[in-house]
Design a protein around this motif. Structure first.
Motif, PDB file in Angstrom:
ATOM      1  N   GLY A   1      -1.581   6.009   5.003  1.00  0.00           N
ATOM      2  CA  GLY A   1      -0.208   5.537   5.118  1.00  0.00           C
ATOM      3  C   GLY A   1       0.309   5.616   6.541  1.00  0.00           C
ATOM      4  O   GLY A   1       1.503   5.823   6.773  1.00  0.00           O
TER       5      GLY A   1
ATOM      6  N   ASP B   1       7.262  -3.443  -9.048  1.00  0.00           N
ATOM      7  CA  ASP B   1       7.324  -1.989  -9.182  1.00  0.00           C
ATOM      8  C   ASP B   1       8.597  -1.418  -8.582  1.00  0.00           C
ATOM      9  O   ASP B   1       8.828  -0.200  -8.657  1.00  0.00           O
ATOM     10  CB  ASP B   1       6.115  -1.351  -8.493  1.00  0.00           C
ATOM     11  CG  ASP B   1       4.804  -1.784  -9.113  1.00  0.00           C
ATOM     12  OD1 ASP B   1       4.667  -1.648 -10.342  1.00  0.00           O
ATOM     13  OD2 ASP B   1       3.925  -2.272  -8.380  1.00  0.00           O
ATOM     14  N   ASN B   2       9.414  -2.283  -7.990  1.00  0.00           N
ATOM     15  CA  ASN B   2      10.633  -1.852  -7.314  1.00  0.00           C
ATOM     16  C   ASN B   2      11.874  -2.529  -7.876  1.00  0.00           C
ATOM     17  O   ASN B   2      12.900  -2.607  -7.209  1.00  0.00           O
ATOM     18  CB  ASN B   2      10.504  -2.112  -5.819  1.00  0.00           C
ATOM     19  CG  ASN B   2       9.483  -1.210  -5.162  1.00  0.00           C
ATOM     20  OD1 ASN B   2       9.782  -0.074  -4.822  1.00  0.00           O
ATOM     21  ND2 ASN B   2       8.252  -1.694  -5.008  1.00  0.00           N
TER      22      ASN B   2
ATOM     23  N   ARG C   1      -3.002   0.108  -2.692  1.00  0.00           N
ATOM     24  CA  ARG C   1      -3.391   1.354  -3.351  1.00  0.00           C
ATOM     25  C   ARG C   1      -3.094   1.257  -4.839  1.00  0.00           C
ATOM     26  O   ARG C   1      -1.968   0.969  -5.240  1.00  0.00           O
ATOM     27  CB  ARG C   1      -2.659   2.546  -2.730  1.00  0.00           C
ATOM     28  CG  ARG C   1      -3.233   2.948  -1.394  1.00  0.00           C
ATOM     29  CD  ARG C   1      -2.527   4.141  -0.798  1.00  0.00           C
ATOM     30  NE  ARG C   1      -2.423   5.271  -1.733  1.00  0.00           N
ATOM     31  CZ  ARG C   1      -1.975   6.474  -1.371  1.00  0.00           C
ATOM     32  NH1 ARG C   1      -1.593   6.684  -0.131  1.00  0.00           N
ATOM     33  NH2 ARG C   1      -1.909   7.441  -2.260  1.00  0.00           N
TER      34      ARG C   1
ATOM     35  N   ARG D   1       2.386   0.019 -10.898  1.00  0.00           N
ATOM     36  CA  ARG D   1       2.745   0.622 -12.183  1.00  0.00           C
ATOM     37  C   ARG D   1       3.165  -0.405 -13.234  1.00  0.00           C
ATOM     38  O   ARG D   1       3.672  -0.023 -14.290  1.00  0.00           O
ATOM     39  CB  ARG D   1       3.884   1.628 -11.960  1.00  0.00           C
ATOM     40  CG  ARG D   1       3.547   2.734 -10.975  1.00  0.00           C
ATOM     41  CD  ARG D   1       4.723   3.639 -10.659  1.00  0.00           C
ATOM     42  NE  ARG D   1       5.824   2.892 -10.039  1.00  0.00           N
ATOM     43  CZ  ARG D   1       5.874   2.583  -8.740  1.00  0.00           C
ATOM     44  NH1 ARG D   1       4.888   2.925  -7.937  1.00  0.00           N
ATOM     45  NH2 ARG D   1       6.900   1.917  -8.253  1.00  0.00           N
TER      46      ARG D   1
ATOM     47  N   ASP E   1      -2.717   3.466  -7.084  1.00  0.00           N
ATOM     48  CA  ASP E   1      -1.740   4.389  -7.654  1.00  0.00           C
ATOM     49  C   ASP E   1      -0.303   3.983  -7.371  1.00  0.00           C
ATOM     50  O   ASP E   1       0.627   4.584  -7.928  1.00  0.00           O
ATOM     51  CB  ASP E   1      -1.991   5.811  -7.157  1.00  0.00           C
ATOM     52  CG  ASP E   1      -1.872   5.968  -5.649  1.00  0.00           C
ATOM     53  OD1 ASP E   1      -1.699   4.958  -4.943  1.00  0.00           O
ATOM     54  OD2 ASP E   1      -1.968   7.120  -5.160  1.00  0.00           O
ATOM     55  N   ARG E   2      -0.099   2.979  -6.545  1.00  0.00           N
ATOM     56  CA  ARG E   2       1.256   2.497  -6.264  1.00  0.00           C
ATOM     57  C   ARG E   2       1.682   1.374  -7.231  1.00  0.00           C
ATOM     58  O   ARG E   2       2.841   0.983  -7.252  1.00  0.00           O
ATOM     59  CB  ARG E   2       1.367   1.987  -4.836  1.00  0.00           C
ATOM     60  CG  ARG E   2       1.102   3.038  -3.760  1.00  0.00           C
ATOM     61  CD  ARG E   2       2.135   4.153  -3.807  1.00  0.00           C
ATOM     62  NE  ARG E   2       2.096   4.978  -2.610  1.00  0.00           N
ATOM     63  CZ  ARG E   2       1.425   6.115  -2.471  1.00  0.00           C
ATOM     64  NH1 ARG E   2       0.702   6.568  -3.489  1.00  0.00           N
ATOM     65  NH2 ARG E   2       1.462   6.812  -1.348  1.00  0.00           N
TER      66      ARG E   2
ATOM     67  N   HIS F   1       0.827  -1.210   0.000  1.00  0.00           N
ATOM     68  CA  HIS F   1       0.000   0.000   0.000  1.00  0.00           C
ATOM     69  C   HIS F   1       0.858   1.256   0.000  1.00  0.00           C
ATOM     70  O   HIS F   1       0.365   2.345  -0.322  1.00  0.00           O
ATOM     71  CB  HIS F   1      -0.952   0.004   1.206  1.00  0.00           C
ATOM     72  CG  HIS F   1      -0.296   0.292   2.517  1.00  0.00           C
ATOM     73  ND1 HIS F   1       0.548  -0.605   3.134  1.00  0.00           N
ATOM     74  CD2 HIS F   1      -0.347   1.381   3.325  1.00  0.00           C
ATOM     75  CE1 HIS F   1       0.978  -0.085   4.273  1.00  0.00           C
ATOM     76  NE2 HIS F   1       0.455   1.114   4.412  1.00  0.00           N
ATOM     77  N   ARG F   2       2.133   1.108   0.341  1.00  0.00           N
ATOM     78  CA  ARG F   2       3.060   2.245   0.293  1.00  0.00           C
ATOM     79  C   ARG F   2       3.951   2.224  -0.945  1.00  0.00           C
ATOM     80  O   ARG F   2       4.204   3.259  -1.556  1.00  0.00           O
ATOM     81  CB  ARG F   2       3.943   2.251   1.534  1.00  0.00           C
ATOM     82  CG  ARG F   2       3.283   2.827   2.772  1.00  0.00           C
ATOM     83  CD  ARG F   2       4.328   3.233   3.782  1.00  0.00           C
ATOM     84  NE  ARG F   2       3.782   4.082   4.806  1.00  0.00           N
ATOM     85  CZ  ARG F   2       4.527   4.784   5.672  1.00  0.00           C
ATOM     86  NH1 ARG F   2       5.843   4.726   5.589  1.00  0.00           N
ATOM     87  NH2 ARG F   2       3.966   5.529   6.586  1.00  0.00           N
ATOM     88  N   HIS F   3       4.451   1.045  -1.301  1.00  0.00           N
ATOM     89  CA  HIS F   3       5.513   0.951  -2.308  1.00  0.00           C
ATOM     90  C   HIS F   3       5.109   0.220  -3.585  1.00  0.00           C
ATOM     91  O   HIS F   3       5.941   0.098  -4.488  1.00  0.00           O
ATOM     92  CB  HIS F   3       6.730   0.247  -1.709  1.00  0.00           C
ATOM     93  CG  HIS F   3       7.331   0.962  -0.539  1.00  0.00           C
ATOM     94  ND1 HIS F   3       8.091   2.103  -0.676  1.00  0.00           N
ATOM     95  CD2 HIS F   3       7.274   0.696   0.788  1.00  0.00           C
ATOM     96  CE1 HIS F   3       8.492   2.518   0.518  1.00  0.00           C
ATOM     97  NE2 HIS F   3       8.011   1.685   1.431  1.00  0.00           N
ATOM     98  N   GLY F   4       3.884  -0.277  -3.678  1.00  0.00           N
ATOM     99  CA  GLY F   4       3.529  -1.109  -4.806  1.00  0.00           C
ATOM    100  C   GLY F   4       4.040  -2.525  -4.619  1.00  0.00           C
ATOM    101  O   GLY F   4       4.432  -2.924  -3.519  1.00  0.00           O
TER     102      GLY F   4
END
Length: 493
Positions: free
Chosen positions: A273, A196-197, A394, A399, A396-397, A189-192
C-alpha cells in the motif's frame, strides 16, 4: 404540463412526449401517436402513466438508444423515457412489467456490447436523475441520483475537502452505471471497487417497487444490485462513502522491459500500500511487440498524506530510473487526466470507432502466462488507438458477492481496450473471436470476466461465471424481477 394524478392512475392511453400524445398498443408492443386519451376502435391502447418527464419515440432518440460506445451492437427500442422524477421510473417500470415490455436503464451510453440496449422495449435515460445531496466538511457520505457523473460529484465534494475513494479512469460515467458493474480503478488495491464503497441504494425493482436497501436493510437486494448488471432492479439513487481529499499528488511513470519484473514490483506495491493509486500499462516497442511496460503510481499529498519522498516511495523497485517521469499535479487534474486525450479522440473522429474491449480479472499466480499468451497474439493494428492496462488489486478489499474476483490474494485487471473502424466488420468479428479465446485462456487459469467489455457469452457462461453466487442471484432475479423484464441485453437469464 399534464395534471398531477397519482403515479399509477393516469389519463387513459396517454403520456406526454413534448407536444406528442403517445399511446401503447400491446398487440404490436409499440408506442404510437394517438388522437385522444381513449382506446382505439379495437380497444388496443393501454394506460400509459402521466409523467413528470417525457416519453419519446422520435427517430433521433431511438437511433441514439440503439447505439453505445462500443458501436458494435444495435438494438432499437420502441420508446425512450427521460424521467422528470424517480416516480416516473417507478410508474413506467410497473407499466412495462404489467405489459411484458423489456426495460433497460442507460446512463452515459458507455457500454461496449449492447448491454444497455433493448429491442422493441423501453430505454430509461437516467441522466436527468442528477441531484447531488448536501455536502458538508464533516460528511462521510453523500446521496446522489443515479445519473450523476463522477466528475460532477467530485467537483461538488472537493469544495468541502472530500472525495469518493475510488474512481474509474474515465470520470464522465454515471454513478448508477458503474455501480451496476463494479467500478474498478487505481485506488482499488486500497479501497476495493466503487460497489464496496456504497452504503445505501435506492432502486426500482422489475416489479416496479421503489426500495431503499443496504447491508442491514433488504441486504439480499443490496447484494443483488451491486455489480448485478441491472438484473434485479434499476439504481435510481446511491449513498456513497467520502474520504478526505488531497490538494496535490505526485505522479510516477516507471518503465520496465521485463514482464515478470514489472508484475512482481506491482505485486509488492499492492501488498505494501505504498501508493494511493496503482495501475500499469503495456505498449508495443518499435518492432510492434507488446513488451514495454510502465507502472503508473500516485502518492497523495497534504492534507491526507505527507509530502511524497521519492527515495522512500521508489526504494527496491527495479524500473529504469533514467526513463522515469515524476510530475506534481492538482488532485482533480490527476483524476481527470485523460480528458485531453478524449478531446483529441473526438476531434479526430476516433471516439466513434468500435470498441471491442476485453476486460479480465486474472489470478496473480497465473497472470504472467495469461498476459504473455494474449499479448503475444496482439498487434498494434489490432489495438488501434487504444491501450492495454495491467495492474493488481487486493482480493481482501473486494466484498461485493456479484463482482466475481479470482480466489487469489492479488488478482490483476487485464484490459485490452481496442478501437477499430466500426464499418470494418471483418476485423471487428476477428477481434471479438480473439476476445473469446483470451477469456477461455484466462478462465482455464482461474480468471473471470469483468463484464464491461465485449466477450461473446452464452447463458451457460454466465452460470459458470457466477459460480457459487449463481443460486442466490437466480433467486433474487425471481423475487425482484419475476417477469424478467429488466436489461435483456446482458443475456444472463
Amino acid at each position: 404540463m399534464p395534471p398531477a394524478p397519482s403515479r399509477r392512475t393516469a389519463l387513459r392511453g396517454l403520456a406526454v412526449a413534448g407536444a406528442v400524445v403517445i399511446g401503447f398498443d400491446p398487440a404490436t408492443q409499440s408506442w404510437a401517436a394517438a388522437a385522444d386519451g381513449s382506446a382505439d376502435a379495437n380497444g388496443k391502447l393501454s394506460e400509459v402513466p402521466t409523467l413528470d418527464g417525457t416519453l419519446v419515440t422520435d427517430t433521433t432518440a431511438l437511433d441514439a438508444a440503439a447505439d453505445d460506445y462500443g458501436h458494435t451492437v444495435h438494438r432499437r427500442p420502441a420508446a425512450v423515457l427521460r424521467p422528470g422524477s424517480v416516480a416516473d421510473v417507478v410508474a413506467m417500470v410497473r407499466f412495462c412489467n404489467e405489459q411484458g415490455i423489456k426495460v433497460a436503464p442507460r446512463g452515459q451510453g458507455h457500454a461496449t456490447y449492447g448491454q444497455a440496449q433493448v429491442d422493441g422495449g423501453l430505454v430509461i435515460e437516467t441522466a436527468t436523475l442528477s441531484a447531488i445531496g448536501a455536502v458538508r466538511p464533516d460528511n462521510v457520505h453523500v446521496t446522489v441520483g443515479a445519473g450523476v457523473k463522477w466528475s460532477d460529484l467530485t467537483k461538488a465534494t472537493l469544495t468541502h475537502g472530500l472525495t469518493p475513494p475510488v474512481f474509474t479512469d474515465y470520470l464522465e460515467l454515471s454513478v448508477g452505471g458503474t455501480l451496476s458493474v463494479g467500478g474498478i480503478g487505481g485506488q482499488a488495491h486500497r479501497h476495493g471497487a466503487q460497489v464496496d464503497n456504497v452504503v445505501e441504494l435506492e432502486v426500482v425493482t422489475g416489479a416496479g417497487e421503489l426500495v431503499r436497501c443496504s447491508a442491514t436493510r433488504r441486504p439480499d437486494l443490496f447484494d443483488a444490485v451491486r455489480a448485478g448488471l441491472g438484473q434485479c432492479a434499476i439504481v435510481v439513487g446511491a449513498t456513497v462513502r467520502l474520504v478526505p481529499a488531497p490538494e496535490t499528488v505526485r505522479h510516477y511513470l516507471l518503465p520496465y522491459d521485463d514482464l515478470d519484473t514489472f508484475l512482481d514490483d506491482q505485486r509488492l506495491l499492492a501488498a505494501e500500500g505504498r501508493f494511493d493509486y496503482l495501475e500499469g500499462q503495456v505498449t508495443a516497442d518499435s518492432a510492434g511487440v507488446f513488451g514495454a511496460y510502465a507502472i503508473e503510481a500516485v502518492a497523495y499529498g497534504p492534507p491526507v498524506g505527507e509530502n511524497p519522498d521519492d527515495a522512500t516511495l521508489l526504494a527496491g523497485l527495479r524500473h529504469d530510473p533514467s526513463k522515469a517521469t515524476i510530475t506534481d499535479l492538482g488532485y482533480y487534474d490527476f483524476l481527470d487526466r485523460i480528458a485531453p486525450a478524449v478531446a483529441q479522440l473526438k476531434a479526430a473522429g476516433l471516439w466513434d470507432y468500435a470498441h471491442p474491449w476485453l476486460n479480465l480479472l486474472v489470478p496473480g499466480a497465473t497472470i504472467a502466462d495469461v498476459a504473455a499468451s494474449v499479448l503475444g497474439d496482439l498487434t498494434p493494428d489490432d489495438l488501434g488507438p487504444g491501450l492495454v492496462l495491467l495492474y493488481p488489486v487486493r482480493r481482501d478489499r473486494f466484498r461485493t458477492p456479484l463482482l466475481r474476483v479470482p480466489d487469489d490474494p492479488t488478482p490483476y485487471l487485464f484490459a485490452v481496450l481496442a478501437a477499430t473502424p466500426a464499418d470494418d466488420t471483418a476485423k471487428l468479428g476477428r477481434l471479438l473471436t480473439a476476445n473469446r479465446t483470451a477469456y477461455d485462456t484466462a478462465r482455464a487459469a482461474g480468471g473471470t470476466n469483468y463484464p464491461v467489455g465485449s466477450i461473446p457469452f452464452e447463458r451457460a457462461d454466465w452460470e459458470e461465471h457466477y459460480g457459487a453466487a449463481w443460486p442466490e442471484f437466480r433467486r433474487a432475479r425471481a423475487t425482484y424481477d419475476p417477469r424478467g423484464v429488466l436489461v435483456p441485453g446482458q443475456g444472463i437469464f
